[in-house]
Design an enzyme around this catalytic site. Structure first.
Site: not given
Ligand code: NAD
Length: 712
Positions: A427, A448, A460, A498
């Site tokens: 993000s 995204h 996106e 964003n």
């Molecule tokens: P999260 O913490 O809920 O999930 C991340 C997951 O990745 C965890 O389950 C973790 O165990 C896993 N992980 C870590 N290292 C790993 C690896 N080497 N191989 C496989 N899995 C691994 O985070 P999230 O909120 O789901 O965010 C994930 C991505 O999406 C980030 O880049 C974040 O910026 C992006 N994002 C998040 C949002 C939001 O609102 N949460 C919105 C858009 C984008």
């Protein structure tokens, strides 16, 4: 007898004539202004037939008439009310001529008859409808109401209640409901529509159906009793709230309340006058623009689809909030998916979340249990990369750390097929920064999603400097197959949505620091139409996430989007008031005794904010609050367009509507700028530009304003 571009008139047997809608060169019939003019000529040609005894109205296409030609609307809206009136009167006279023919008329509704299509059908004496067809008045969805006699004929043909429900509701009706409502007379199988319509016409000609009495009722005022009066009163009360920004439904009910008391011609004049007024509302202009923008997005997605590689199988890395949502959405839309995480517990969570969502769909009858089981089985949770060489696309959704993402991306690139596309759901990190360790950066694209993935329509698609066209198109194609609306944007801090949100939020913080009450700001912005005000939105996003993202974006544009080292959001984070997730942010979040979530103003928030309010508090007018917040957003939108972050105003505005929940009646930041007038935007920028650089609009906007141009 008559052959135009949209309508043909030909003789049938025994004095019957067929008036057939058959638009040249198109797969559908639509009512553009030329067709309405032709209708008048066609009816005149039918009327001139020697020995005429009845007229059958048909369509040679699958649909009867899909509606008015929406691409003509914005040009029409630019006309004065008087000019519009003239056009509407002419169009109405064509339907009146059909209705006033000295012989019976029957409409064969073989397929869709929406909006103007249904209005034409209501001009006939009888209607036969295919059991597969749908009819309705969807105009309110475009900020309008029927303007070709729909508000006049529907209460007379059906009832006041039906007219209100259909016109104010805007939903199409299936055949059985249309018959029960009295809008159509008979429902038959599609292949029998024409024959049955001819039979009815013959019966009417033979005097077995009293078409004259039916017609007389259509021309006379409606009898209004207590029931009808109550229907109007109830509807007006119900519609009053939404009418502030989208007035069409209420305006239609108010119009009908008066016009049902008049005979047809006077009622039509009332409709014409009210319709011209509604055409000039902000909602009509914006909602029509949104419709046209949506068409453009669909066209662009189709172009990408032609260039895309097929995605038969996908993989998602990370089974967290986002990864779980992406895997579920992919599977439910038919693309099987490997879901890889490093923690067993996260995989279990991802699967149970998918199970819960599928369970809901089964419970609501949207999905059969065996289908749900199949979808679930098509999500393959695993701790290893087994099978990763079989997938066409990998979506990385691991934690938001450049270091971790670099490791994961280069690891997966080695194992995946050389032609597999790798996408990151980051993000806030730059796509070009993430691609540095990759051997094939041309296969790497940003994808995204927004949270919650199953619900949020926008994706996106971020084109990095090295991303290939086919990789971008493949991601667009995959997003489309997931039921999402992809919009291609250029790589840069915060991408598009964003980035545009950031100055808006900084403008909010600045207002608070100048002494504005965050509760009032929220109230003002919610009245303006936002689903939630900026303080509440910060609570929902999460103060830690928001503050992190806003800082990254501000750092990316140091000339224009500076952020103080300690502002209201930093204060919140320091106090561990992260928003909804800690049940305390600007507001506090409790559960009432009935188990419902309850939001209230936290007692100490105002006290806490004093630390960033050097001059104490003061009142700000609603006008200044909206002007400043929306100007910050418009200016950033204009910068994004000028820098080519997104290709068109349409894509930019649609991104904001879908990604931020910008009020529909605004049509988007740039459409709103058009509505305000670009010269006015420049004046606001001159006034507030002294307070912060993010209020300063780019040169391109100033130039457009000087030339009297607009974004659309
Ligand atoms: P999260 O913490 O809920 O999930 C991340 C997951 O990745 C965890 O389950 C973790 O165990 C896993 N992980 C870590 N290292 C790993 C690896 N080497 N191989 C496989 N899995 C691994 O985070 P999230 O909120 O789901 O965010 C994930 C991505 O999406 C980030 O880049 C974040 O910026 C992006 N994002 C998040 C949002 C939001 O609102 N949460 C919105 C858009 C984008």
């Amino acid at each position: 007898m008559f052959k135009g571009k949209s309508i043909a008139v030909k003789p049938l047997e025994a004095g019957l004539v067929e008036l057939c809608f058959d638009r040249e060169g198109l797969a559908i019939n639509k009512l553009d202004l030329a067709t309405m003019q032709e209708l008048g000529q066609a009816v005149a040609a039918a009327a001139a037939t020697p020995g005429l005894r009845g007229v059958l109205v048909t369509s040679a296409k699958e649909a009867f008439i899909v509606g008015a030609d929406i691409t003509e609307f914005l040009d029409m809206f630019a006309l004065s009310e008087a000019e519009m009136n003239r056009i509407f009167v002419r169009s109405n006279s064509a339907i009146n001529a059909l209705e006033d023919l000295p012989v019976p008329t029957v409409c064969a509704i073989s397929g869709l008859a929406l909006g103007g299509g249904l209005e034409v059908a209501l001009g006939g004496d009888l209607r036969v409808m295919a059991n597969t067809a749908q009819v309705g008045f969807p105009e309110v969805k475009l900020g309008l109401f029927p303007g070709f006699g729909g508000t006049v004929r529907s209460p007379r043909v059906a009832s006041v209640q039906v007219a209100i429900d259909w016109i104010a509701g805007g939903a199409p009706s299936k055949a059985a409901a249309a018959q029960a409502a009295g809008i159509v007379d008979e429902v038959v199988a599609p292949e029998a529509v024409r024959a049955r319509a001819i039979e009815l016409l013959q019966e009417a000609v033979a005097g077995k159906i009293d078409w004259k009495a039916r017609r007389a009722a259509k021309l006379a005022p409606v009898k209004i009793g207590a029931e009808q009066a109550k229907a109007f009163a109830t509807a007006k009360e119900k519609l009053a709230k939404g009418a502030r920004h989208q007035p069409a439904a209420l305006a239609a009910v108010e119009l009908m309340e008066g016009s049902v008391l008049k005979a047809r011609d006077e009622a039509l004049s009332l409709e014409t006058a009210a319709f011209a007024k509604i055409c000039h509302t902000q909602a009509a202009s914006s909602l029509v623009q949104i419709f046209l923008n949506d068409q453009l997005l669909k066209k662009k997605a189709k172009e990408h689809a032609r260039n895309a590689r097929p995605v038969r199988k996908a993989a998602v890395l990370g089974a967290g909030i986002m990864g779980g949502g992406i895997a579920y959405t992919s599977a439910v839309r038919g693309t099987p998916v490997l879901m890889k995480d490093i923690q067993e517990a996260q995989l279990a969570l991802g699967v149970s979340e998918a199970k819960k969502l599928l369970g809901k769909q089964v419970a609501s009858g949207k999905l059969a249990q065996d289908k749900a089981d199949k979808v679930l089985a098509s999500i393959q949770p695993q701790l290893t990369y087994d099978g990763i060489d079989q997938v066409d696309i990998v979506v990385e959704a691991v934690v938001e750390s450049q270091k971790v993402k670099h490791l994961v991306l280069s690891e997966v690139e080695k194992l995946a097929r050389p032609d597999a596309v790798i996408a990151s759901n980051t993000s806030s990190l730059r796509i070009d920064g993430l691609s540095t360790p990759l051997v094939r950066p041309e296969n790497f694209v940003g994808m995204h999603f927004f949270n919650p993935v199953p619900l949020m329509p926008l994706v996106e698609v971020i084109r990095g400097a090295k991303s290939s066209d086919v990789a971008v198109s493949t991601v667009v194609g995959y997003a489309t197959s997931m039921g999402k609306t992809p919009i291609v944007v250029k790589d840069g801090p915060g991408f598009l949505v964003n980035r545009i949100l950031t100055p808006y939020m900084l403008a909010f913080i600045q207002l608070v620091e100048e002494g504005a009450d965050f509760v009032k700001i929220d109230q003002v912005m919610e009245q303006f139409g936002w689903p939630m005000g900026p303080a509440y939105l910060n609570d929902v996003i999460g103060m830690d996430t928001g503050t992190h993202v806003f800082s990254i974006i501000a750092d990316g544009f140091p000339q224009r989007i500076q952020r103080k080292s300690r502002d209201a959001l930093h204060l919140m984070v320091e106090g561990k008031r992260l928003g909804q997730k800690t049940r305390l942010g600007f507001y506090k979040y409790e559960t009432d005794p009935a188990g419902k979530p309850k939001k209230s103003v936290a007692e100490d928030t105002h006290q806490l904010l004093k630390a960033v309010q050097p001059n104490g508090t003061r009142d700000f007018s609603a006008q200044e609050i909206t002007d400043r917040l929306m100007l910050a957003m418009i200016a950033e939108a204009a910068w994004c367009l000028e820098e080519g972050v997104v290709a068109t105003p349409a894509e930019l505005d649609m991104s904001l509507l879908m990604g931020l929940g910008l009020p529909q009646y605004l049509g988007g930041a740039l459409k709103y700028a058009d509505w305000l007038g670009l010269e006015h935007v420049v004046k606001l920028s001159d006034r507030y530009g002294k307070l912060a650089p993010y209020y300063v609009v780019p040169k391109s906007l100033r130039e457009q304003a000087a030339k009297g141009q607009r974004y659309y």
